[in-house]
Design a protein around this motif. Sequence first.
Motif, PDB file in Angstrom:
ATOM      1  N   SER A 110       0.661   2.103  -8.467  1.00 39.04           N
ATOM      2  CA  SER A 110       1.374   0.878  -8.113  1.00 39.04           C
ATOM      3  C   SER A 110       2.771   1.195  -7.566  1.00 39.04           C
ATOM      4  CB  SER A 110       1.458  -0.064  -9.305  1.00 39.04           C
ATOM      5  OG  SER A 110       1.980   0.611 -10.418  1.00 39.04           O
ATOM      6  N   PHE A 111       3.409   2.228  -8.116  1.00 43.10           N
ATOM      7  CA  PHE A 111       4.733   2.588  -7.617  1.00 43.10           C
ATOM      8  C   PHE A 111       4.647   3.263  -6.252  1.00 43.10           C
ATOM      9  CE2 PHE A 111       5.728   2.222 -12.192  1.00 43.10           C
ATOM     10  CZ  PHE A 111       6.703   1.241 -12.084  1.00 43.10           C
ATOM     11  N   GLY A 112       3.554   3.960  -6.041  1.00 44.88           N
ATOM     12  CA  GLY A 112       3.328   4.539  -4.718  1.00 44.88           C
ATOM     13  C   GLY A 112       3.200   3.438  -3.676  1.00 44.88           C
ATOM     14  N   ILE A 113       2.467   2.400  -4.026  1.00 40.86           N
ATOM     15  CA  ILE A 113       2.296   1.261  -3.124  1.00 40.86           C
ATOM     16  C   ILE A 113       3.644   0.594  -2.875  1.00 40.86           C
ATOM     17  CG2 ILE A 113       1.308  -1.055  -2.951  1.00 40.86           C
ATOM     18  CD1 ILE A 113      -1.185   0.049  -4.433  1.00 40.86           C
ATOM     19  N   LEU A 114       4.376   0.356  -3.954  1.00 45.55           N
ATOM     20  CA  LEU A 114       5.704  -0.260  -3.815  1.00 45.55           C
ATOM     21  C   LEU A 114       6.602   0.603  -2.931  1.00 45.55           C
ATOM     22  CD1 LEU A 114       6.461  -1.586  -7.435  1.00 45.55           C
ATOM     23  CD2 LEU A 114       5.846  -2.922  -5.415  1.00 45.55           C
ATOM     24  N   GLY A 115       6.504   1.899  -3.108  1.00 43.11           N
ATOM     25  CA  GLY A 115       7.315   2.826  -2.322  1.00 43.11           C
ATOM     26  C   GLY A 115       7.031   2.711  -0.826  1.00 43.11           C
ATOM     27  N   PHE A 116       5.771   2.627  -0.479  1.00 45.59           N
ATOM     28  CA  PHE A 116       5.424   2.494   0.935  1.00 45.59           C
ATOM     29  C   PHE A 116       5.841   1.130   1.469  1.00 45.59           C
ATOM     30  CE2 PHE A 116       2.231   6.034   0.418  1.00 45.59           C
ATOM     31  CZ  PHE A 116       2.806   6.853   1.384  1.00 45.59           C
ATOM     32  N   LEU A 117       5.603   0.094   0.676  1.00 45.62           N
ATOM     33  CA  LEU A 117       5.959  -1.253   1.131  1.00 45.62           C
ATOM     34  C   LEU A 117       7.475  -1.419   1.237  1.00 45.62           C
ATOM     35  CD1 LEU A 117       3.399  -3.558  -0.711  1.00 45.62           C
ATOM     36  CD2 LEU A 117       3.299  -2.618   1.594  1.00 45.62           C
ATOM     37  N   ASN A 118       8.196  -0.565   0.538  1.00 46.36           N
ATOM     38  CA  ASN A 118       9.659  -0.585   0.625  1.00 46.36           C
ATOM     39  C   ASN A 118      10.129  -0.092   1.999  1.00 46.36           C
ATOM     40  OD1 ASN A 118      12.122  -1.185  -0.651  1.00 46.36           O
ATOM     41  ND2 ASN A 118      12.471   0.978  -1.116  1.00 46.36           N
ATOM     42  N   ILE A 142      -4.081   2.774   2.504  1.00 54.30           N
ATOM     43  CA  ILE A 142      -5.097   3.818   2.318  1.00 54.30           C
ATOM     44  C   ILE A 142      -4.793   4.990   3.246  1.00 54.30           C
ATOM     45  CG2 ILE A 142      -7.536   4.366   2.666  1.00 54.30           C
ATOM     46  CD1 ILE A 142      -8.052   1.317   1.916  1.00 54.30           C
ATOM     47  N   LYS A 143      -4.509   4.666   4.510  1.00 53.15           N
ATOM     48  CA  LYS A 143      -4.185   5.699   5.497  1.00 53.15           C
ATOM     49  C   LYS A 143      -2.908   6.453   5.100  1.00 53.15           C
ATOM     50  CE  LYS A 143      -7.636   4.971   7.653  1.00 53.15           C
ATOM     51  NZ  LYS A 143      -8.652   5.973   7.901  1.00 53.15           N
ATOM     52  N   ALA A 144      -1.939   5.705   4.627  1.00 53.85           N
ATOM     53  CA  ALA A 144      -0.658   6.311   4.245  1.00 53.85           C
ATOM     54  C   ALA A 144      -0.855   7.306   3.106  1.00 53.85           C
ATOM     55  CB  ALA A 144       0.336   5.229   3.839  1.00 53.85           C
ATOM     56  N   PHE A 145      -1.634   6.918   2.130  1.00 55.61           N
ATOM     57  CA  PHE A 145      -1.913   7.821   1.008  1.00 55.61           C
ATOM     58  C   PHE A 145      -2.655   9.059   1.494  1.00 55.61           C
ATOM     59  CE2 PHE A 145      -0.730   6.498  -3.237  1.00 55.61           C
ATOM     60  CZ  PHE A 145      -0.259   5.213  -3.035  1.00 55.61           C
ATOM     61  N   GLU A 146      -3.616   8.832   2.356  1.00 52.37           N
ATOM     62  CA  GLU A 146      -4.429   9.948   2.844  1.00 52.37           C
ATOM     63  C   GLU A 146      -3.612  10.971   3.614  1.00 52.37           C
ATOM     64  OE1 GLU A 146      -7.653   8.330   5.117  1.00 52.37           O
ATOM     65  OE2 GLU A 146      -8.788   7.794   3.315  1.00 52.37           O
ATOM     66  N   SER A 161      -0.313  11.543   3.494  1.00 51.03           N
ATOM     67  CA  SER A 161       0.921  12.115   2.975  1.00 51.03           C
ATOM     68  C   SER A 161       0.868  12.460   1.494  1.00 51.03           C
ATOM     69  CB  SER A 161       2.092  11.172   3.235  1.00 51.03           C
ATOM     70  OG  SER A 161       1.823   9.890   2.712  1.00 51.03           O
ATOM     71  N   LEU A 162       0.579  11.513   0.657  1.00 51.82           N
ATOM     72  CA  LEU A 162       0.595  11.753  -0.784  1.00 51.82           C
ATOM     73  C   LEU A 162      -0.648  12.470  -1.283  1.00 51.82           C
ATOM     74  CD1 LEU A 162       1.909   8.268  -2.011  1.00 51.82           C
ATOM     75  CD2 LEU A 162       3.082  10.419  -2.394  1.00 51.82           C
ATOM     76  N   GLN A 163      -1.670  12.591  -0.449  1.00 51.48           N
ATOM     77  CA  GLN A 163      -2.960  13.014  -0.980  1.00 51.48           C
ATOM     78  C   GLN A 163      -2.971  14.373  -1.675  1.00 51.48           C
ATOM     79  OE1 GLN A 163      -2.669  14.247   2.105  1.00 51.48           O
ATOM     80  NE2 GLN A 163      -4.578  15.060   2.876  1.00 51.48           N
ATOM     81  N   PHE A 164      -1.981  15.192  -1.396  1.00 47.91           N
ATOM     82  CA  PHE A 164      -1.972  16.512  -2.033  1.00 47.91           C
ATOM     83  C   PHE A 164      -1.670  16.442  -3.527  1.00 47.91           C
ATOM     84  CE2 PHE A 164      -1.098  17.904   2.409  1.00 47.91           C
ATOM     85  CZ  PHE A 164      -2.319  18.520   2.579  1.00 47.91           C
ATOM     86  N   PHE A 165      -0.975  15.416  -3.930  1.00 50.42           N
ATOM     87  CA  PHE A 165      -0.703  15.305  -5.359  1.00 50.42           C
ATOM     88  C   PHE A 165      -1.027  13.935  -5.925  1.00 50.42           C
ATOM     89  CE2 PHE A 165       3.131  12.958  -4.531  1.00 50.42           C
ATOM     90  CZ  PHE A 165       3.548  13.461  -3.312  1.00 50.42           C
ATOM     91  N   TRP A 166      -1.588  13.060  -5.062  1.00 50.15           N
ATOM     92  CA  TRP A 166      -2.064  11.792  -5.584  1.00 50.15           C
ATOM     93  C   TRP A 166      -3.184  11.237  -4.726  1.00 50.15           C
ATOM     94  CZ3 TRP A 166      -0.241  10.381 -10.271  1.00 50.15           C
ATOM     95  CH2 TRP A 166      -0.857   9.257 -10.834  1.00 50.15           C
ATOM     96  N   HIS A 167      -4.379  11.449  -5.189  1.00 49.64           N
ATOM     97  CA  HIS A 167      -5.519  10.963  -4.448  1.00 49.64           C
ATOM     98  C   HIS A 167      -5.838   9.540  -4.881  1.00 49.64           C
ATOM     99  CE1 HIS A 167     -10.027  10.578  -4.010  1.00 49.64           C
ATOM    100  NE2 HIS A 167      -9.552  10.544  -2.794  1.00 49.64           N
ATOM    101  N   ALA A 168      -5.805   8.608  -3.914  1.00 49.03           N
ATOM    102  CA  ALA A 168      -6.028   7.197  -4.230  1.00 49.03           C
ATOM    103  C   ALA A 168      -7.348   6.698  -3.655  1.00 49.03           C
ATOM    104  CB  ALA A 168      -4.880   6.356  -3.689  1.00 49.03           C
ATOM    105  N   MET A 212       5.509  12.331  -6.797  1.00 46.48           N
ATOM    106  CA  MET A 212       5.540  11.051  -6.104  1.00 46.48           C
ATOM    107  C   MET A 212       6.974  10.521  -6.096  1.00 46.48           C
ATOM    108  SD  MET A 212       2.674   8.287  -6.381  1.00 46.48           S
ATOM    109  CE  MET A 212       3.094   6.719  -7.041  1.00 46.48           C
ATOM    110  N   LYS A 213       7.665  10.738  -7.186  1.00 47.45           N
ATOM    111  CA  LYS A 213       9.055  10.312  -7.267  1.00 47.45           C
ATOM    112  C   LYS A 213       9.899  11.106  -6.273  1.00 47.45           C
ATOM    113  CE  LYS A 213       9.648   8.404 -11.605  1.00 47.45           C
ATOM    114  NZ  LYS A 213      10.158   8.260 -12.983  1.00 47.45           N
ATOM    115  N   VAL A 214       9.612  12.396  -6.181  1.00 46.73           N
ATOM    116  CA  VAL A 214      10.330  13.228  -5.214  1.00 46.73           C
ATOM    117  C   VAL A 214      10.054  12.716  -3.802  1.00 46.73           C
ATOM    118  CG1 VAL A 214      10.545  15.539  -4.228  1.00 46.73           C
ATOM    119  CG2 VAL A 214      10.300  15.259  -6.699  1.00 46.73           C
ATOM    120  N   PHE A 215       8.800  12.404  -3.551  1.00 44.97           N
ATOM    121  CA  PHE A 215       8.401  11.919  -2.229  1.00 44.97           C
ATOM    122  C   PHE A 215       9.235  10.710  -1.802  1.00 44.97           C
ATOM    123  CE2 PHE A 215       5.730   9.386   0.624  1.00 44.97           C
ATOM    124  CZ  PHE A 215       5.335  10.334   1.544  1.00 44.97           C
ATOM    125  N   PHE A 216       9.507   9.849  -2.754  1.00 43.27           N
ATOM    126  CA  PHE A 216      10.283   8.648  -2.460  1.00 43.27           C
ATOM    127  C   PHE A 216      11.771   8.827  -2.776  1.00 43.27           C
ATOM    128  CE2 PHE A 216       5.995   6.691  -3.127  1.00 43.27           C
ATOM    129  CZ  PHE A 216       5.852   6.185  -1.846  1.00 43.27           C
TER     130      PHE A 216
END
Lengths: 184, 184
Positions: free
Chosen positions: A4-12, A22-26, A28-35, B100-104
């Motif tokens: 949820s914080f990842g989503i908030l971070g992108f929407l920020n 989904i694309k954003a997670f794929e 960039s974050l996918q190496f340490f957070w697979h959504a 994820m925190k670092v990312f943001f």
Amino acid sequence: MSLSFGILGFLNYGPMSGYDLIKAFESSLQFFWHAQSSHIYLELKKLEKKGYISGETIVQSDRPNKKIFSITETGKQAFMSWLAEGAGEDATQFKSAFLMKVFFGGNMPPAQSAAMLRKFKKDCETYLEKMGSTPESIENYGSNKENYQTMYWQFTVDFGYGFIKNCIEWADRCIEKLENCKEP
Amino acid sequence: MSLSFGILGFLNYGPMSGYDLIKAFESSLQFFWHAQSSHIYLELKKLEKKGYISGETIVQSDRPNKKIFSITETGKQAFMSWLAEGAGEDATQFKSAFLMKVFFGGNMPPAQSAAMLRKFKKDCETYLEKMGSTPESIENYGSNKENYQTMYWQFTVDFGYGFIKNCIEWADRCIEKLENCKEP
DNA sequence: AGGCTCATGTAACCGGTTACATGATTAT
DNA sequence: ATAATCATGTAACCGGTTACATGAGCCT
């Protein structure tokens, strides 16, 4: 919780649809957070209910309709206070079923354990190759305006790179020891 | 899922009570698999139901009664086939809310991010101390059975050591960049 | 008297995964 | 034709966490 914080971070950074997220997670974050996509949609619903984000349906004729979400003031506050919390104790924690297998590797003959470690090493190398193309895709988000943001993105890429390099070196050391080891 | 295999792995060395297992997890696997005591008891119940382990209540007069569990033949088979599966794709995956925190981190001023990274570094150092420095005491793995097991245990310790060392070096690099960085 | 070790559990909850379901447009 | 992209969801499930509950004996 972190999704949820990842989503908030992108929407920020700006309004996005579930699909965009989904694309954003794929990319960039996918190496340490697979959504999972399904999970993202579920979380969006929850965040909207909480009042952290607000969605607006966009009717499209040539494509399926979509819902664009924007972060609200309370959402921003929640995100910022999550960031301000800093690193938790859990940051040093590393959960790995693979290492558990290694721990119990003594139940296998050395050749089999070595094979497992070689497979692991190969997966690491594949991972490294995939990573090689990441810094560019990450720059697409920043647009020259915000170099400051991209520095942090690069930090996470650097971490991943160091992590995998470390894995490979470790696997090599283990394999070598297993090769020089007589059958028990 | 992995917790149950961890339990099976320990019981494969010999019969143990739930309490013994809690201690076993705490003193060895805890660097990469933290197990809640309540969870262990739940998993024991499930494993018994499946027929992978069998429990026997030991009545004690001076201490609370305990239940000693032993692995069954089917349990052994399940454990061995789990081991034989080898490394899965997930082995290279590293999930981290901290990254994820670092990312943001670009949403915070550099001083605040640097503080977060310093805290992380400090936690890493504390972790290292708890681990006990064992960098070069890894030689002499002969051919006897006991040493063969401990070699694998040492592998996981080595991994943890390299992982944390890598974290510290990475944090240092990030902190340095943040210190040389102008306010955005 | 207070805290530690031994010893085992239940109940509520939650974050996340898997499987399933739909359906139009566009590119090869 | 067929595969990919765009686009959004539901339902069942499960691994794991948190909080709570109990209670005897031992050490200082």
